[in-house]
Design an enzyme around this catalytic site. Structure first.
Site, PDB file in Angstrom:
ATOM      1  N   ASP A 185       0.881  -1.155   0.000  1.00  0.00           N
ATOM      2  CA  ASP A 185       0.000   0.000   0.000  1.00  0.00           C
ATOM      3  C   ASP A 185       0.932   1.222   0.000  1.00  0.00           C
ATOM      4  OD1 ASP A 185      -2.278   1.657   0.367  1.00  0.00           O
ATOM      5  OD2 ASP A 185      -1.923   1.674   2.524  1.00  0.00           O
ATOM      6  N   ASP A 234      -0.117   5.109   1.161  1.00  0.00           N
ATOM      7  CA  ASP A 234      -0.350   6.042   2.274  1.00  0.00           C
ATOM      8  C   ASP A 234      -0.256   5.326   3.617  1.00  0.00           C
ATOM      9  OD1 ASP A 234      -0.858   8.210   0.571  1.00  0.00           O
ATOM     10  OD2 ASP A 234      -2.961   7.645   0.346  1.00  0.00           O
TER      11      ASP A 234
END
Length: 241
Positions: free
Chosen positions: A8, A10
């Site tokens: 991922d 963020d």
């Protein structure tokens, strides 16, 4: 023997949310209440579209956005981890699956010279219009009830693996590194031999432990991390096996 690392972006690669960080460019570094309160669950991309219109209307230009975005700090240990992966690319394929956008991720990775570490980035397409406004679109359409309507990370991962198989590439293990609620859907797709690495204290870790308590645990192994050095230690173990 090859491993797939799925990141991922963020709160995983960077230690902030890129979409909320851009608000630093707004007048007085904040959004008007009406705009802030216009978010509806599952429709984040549409909300960010309105934020970008507001920034454009207030004369915020591409170079100012870029300057602001490239000041986001990386997560603790992440610079070391990405350097390590870059030195061992023959063992690791590496992709990003993120609800951010192509412009932000591209700026941040290139500024830190990490773009070559990643084989592919799957995120919402973004571009500047002829009038200088940043626009963002949905990554894809899907039928998953668990995910926001612009992105199902399980679908992305499954399609990537299918495409790799057609090319004759299969993986000894998938390592999924994330933090958010939208990372649970792909984690539930992982098999017994794979490993989920949720960030300590974030939503993904909490959701995985709730599943274990309700006796429907995920199939894969789970290893919690607080610094990316924890991830690097695990990858070094994999290399020894």
């Amino acid at each position: 023997m090859k491993f797939l690392l799925v990141f991922d972006f963020d709160h995983t690669i960077i230690d902030e949310n890129s979409d909320t960080w851009i608000v630093k460019c707004a007048p007085e570094r904040k959004l008007p209440n009406g705009l802030r309160n216009s978010y509806q669950p599952g429709h984040w991309t549409e909300y960010m579209g309105r934020v970008f219109v507001y920034l454009g209307d207030n004369g915020v230009k591409e170079d100012e956005m870029k300057r602001t975005m490239t000041t986001i700090p990386f997560t603790a240990g992440m610079i070391d981890l990405l350097g390590f992966i870059g030195e061992n690319k023959e063992l690791f394929d590496c992709i990003i699956v993120s609800d951010s956008n192509t412009v932000f991720i591209d700026w941040i990775l290139k500024a830190a010279d990490f773009h070559k570490v990643f084989d592919e980035v799957f995120t919402n397409p973004a571009a500047f219009s002829s009038t200088g406004y940043l626009t963002v679109q949905h990554f894809h359409a899907h039928h998953c009830a668990k995910c926001p309507k612009n992105l199902c990370k399980r679908k992305v991962l499954k399609e990537f693996l299918d495409k790799q198989l057609e090319r004759g590439v299969s993986y000894t293990q998938i390592v999924y590194i994330g933090d958010g609620g939208n990372d649970l859907c792909p984690v539930m797709f992982l098999k017994k031999n794979d490993i989920a690495m949720p960030r300590q204290g974030y939503t993904l870790e909490k959701r995985i432990s709730q599943l274990a308590q309700s006796l429907s645990p995920v199939q894969c192994s789970v290893l919690v991390w607080s610094s990316a050095i924890d991830i690097m230690s695990y990858l070094k173990l994999l290399m020894k096996e």
